[in-house]
Design a protein around this motif. Sequence first.
Motif, short mmCIF file in Angstrom:
data_model
loop_
_atom_site.label_atom_id
_atom_site.label_comp_id
_atom_site.label_asym_id
_atom_site.label_seq_id
_atom_site.Cartn_x
_atom_site.Cartn_y
_atom_site.Cartn_z
N GLY A 1 -69.90 -28.53 1.56
CA GLY A 1 -70.37 -29.28 2.71
C GLY A 1 -70.34 -28.42 3.96
N HIS B 1 -66.82 -28.17 9.66
CA HIS B 1 -66.51 -29.13 10.72
C HIS B 1 -65.70 -28.45 11.82
CE1 HIS B 1 -62.50 -29.35 9.01
NE2 HIS B 1 -62.98 -29.77 7.85
N TYR C 1 -69.70 -36.45 -3.34
CA TYR C 1 -69.92 -36.11 -1.93
C TYR C 1 -71.01 -37.01 -1.36
CZ TYR C 1 -66.95 -32.11 -2.87
OH TYR C 1 -65.87 -31.32 -3.23
N GLY D 1 -72.41 -37.22 1.97
CA GLY D 1 -73.21 -36.90 3.15
C GLY D 1 -74.70 -36.82 2.87
N ASP D 2 -75.48 -36.98 3.94
CA ASP D 2 -76.94 -36.88 3.83
C ASP D 2 -77.37 -35.50 3.35
OD1 ASP D 2 -77.25 -39.48 4.64
OD2 ASP D 2 -77.64 -38.98 6.74
N TYR D 3 -76.53 -34.49 3.60
CA TYR D 3 -76.89 -33.13 3.19
C TYR D 3 -77.05 -33.02 1.67
CZ TYR D 3 -71.96 -32.41 1.89
OH TYR D 3 -70.73 -32.50 1.30
N THR E 1 -64.90 -37.26 6.65
CA THR E 1 -65.52 -36.36 5.68
C THR E 1 -65.89 -37.11 4.39
OG1 THR E 1 -63.33 -35.72 4.92
CG2 THR E 1 -64.37 -34.29 6.53
N GLY F 1 -69.12 -38.77 4.92
CA GLY F 1 -70.15 -37.81 5.29
C GLY F 1 -70.57 -37.93 6.74
N GLU F 2 -69.94 -38.83 7.49
CA GLU F 2 -70.26 -39.00 8.90
C GLU F 2 -69.27 -38.21 9.74
OE1 GLU F 2 -70.12 -43.16 9.58
OE2 GLU F 2 -71.79 -43.63 8.26
N THR G 1 -70.30 -31.69 12.86
CA THR G 1 -70.19 -30.35 12.29
C THR G 1 -69.93 -29.32 13.37
OG1 THR G 1 -72.55 -29.88 12.47
CG2 THR G 1 -71.79 -30.99 10.46
#
Length: 554
Positions: free
Chosen positions: A133, A136, A199, A201-203, A382, A385-386, A389
């Motif tokens: 990821g 951060h 995981y 997150g949008d990534y 984390t 996912g919000e 970064t």
Amino acid sequence: MKNILSDILLSAAKKAFDKQKLASSDFPAFGIEEPKLSAHGDFSSNFAMVMASLQKMPPRKIAEAITAEIEDTEGVIDKIEIAGPGFINFFINPCAWHSVLRTIYEKDEKFGSCDIGKNRKVQVEFVSANPTGPLHVGHGRGAAVGDSTANILSFCGYDVQREYYINDSGRQISTLGRSVYLRYKELHEEKINFPGDCYQGDYIRDIAQKIKNENQIDLLDEPEEKAVMFCARFAADDILADIKNDLELFGVKFDNWYSEQSLFDSGKVKSVLEDFKNKNIIYEKDGAFWFKTSEYGDEKDRVVIRNNGLTTYFASDIAYHIDKFDRGFERIVDVWGADHHGYIQRICASIEASGQKEDQFNVILIQLVNLLRNGEPVAMSTRSGEFVTLEDVVKEVGADAARFIFLTRHYESHLDFDLELAKKKSNENPVYYVQYVHARISSIIRKADELGVKEIRYDDKNITVLKEAEEIQILKILSTYPEVVKSSAELLEPHRITYYLMNLAAAFHSYYNKCRVLSDDPVITKNRLFLVLAIKKVIRNGLKLLGVSAPEIM
């Protein structure tokens, strides 16, 4: 100045012994410090106190014997007083501080450097975030601390290598691959109940989309295990490329990127474990293999090979740290998150078991960063996912502000990072407060040039015109810079440089508000220009160690 006073004290003590005023010529280590109260002088030494047991005399009598023999051949001492039980207080001649200006001018970019490292090879490993990821803000603090520590060690004579350890093996990479593969299946209109341990997150969706767009083969036609492994490698490489880019924007460049997987591919993990088995450092119990870390100060023994035959993270970490010494590093410094505190002793155990000394290994633990906006917490999670970064922070406030603020407190202290404060062009913003001094002095020098003052140099004959209390205070602060840098290297504490720069900036602001640099008196003008130029050089040098720019214009 401390070195000069130390030599003066030792010389006087030897003379006192030769005259039989002292019973022993054995002089233990002593301190010379700046008293909290100016009434106690510029410096105070406990020399007489630490000698008392050896000399079998009251400290005050020792102080009297020593001070009677002091010869100040360099003319730095204005007055000496014996205080309390035997403290020796030194009042420095104001003129003695002027010579630091010449030293700053002569050494220029090297002012503050030393050779305590003796070119010994040191590796600083930092960030080393899993490629699962984006980085951060916590990683950003570790990056600032690690990179600045490397800068300072290099400036103090060490041969430094910066390394990033890529955790590209094990369960977290498998989880990454499964996360991306499931999102890939969603993109092909399969209904997926996305697991909570993947995981989020949008990534992850973005990477799945890249695979769909760029890959010629439909992964749904492949065996799932093969497809998940492909997604894992693709995602790890993609995330690592973004990590490298984010760190470069942050001003951090590594000399080496070291793959965890390479330790398995080269057979290093296997050979180290076999060697420890042969030495009876690793034993078998309940179908697993255990390292005798308890024999090296750890609270209990640790598993290195599970009963299913798979190695633990500890196994590869053992091999990795032994490999560091095999590559010729005489000292290694790891920068970890504070949550890894319990891991230190087991790594120390592996280092000691391999034949190295525990004091060749240092760990810097980085505490959490509380991200704020106008004093209010910014939510970060984390798991969901919000999170904000490092890239977000650098784009919003700039690399200079982020790095400087990350270094305004000791890394073992929690840090409040206010995004709005970091953008302010005011004295509330610490990086602006310091950088503005450099830019202000640059402006003064340009103005002087316009007025016809073309050459700024040390005026041996008239330097004593710098006699205002604020000028002497600045000279004192400038003279301590080499000691601050040295202690920062010895203690691995880059925040000491930040504190110093803020203190020097405060002294300049106070001076600038009271005294005109470009005055009607050409002699005063030239000498004050030399003074502020010295301040500019030291601020530039200090900011460079922190990885922060020194702007000419703001």
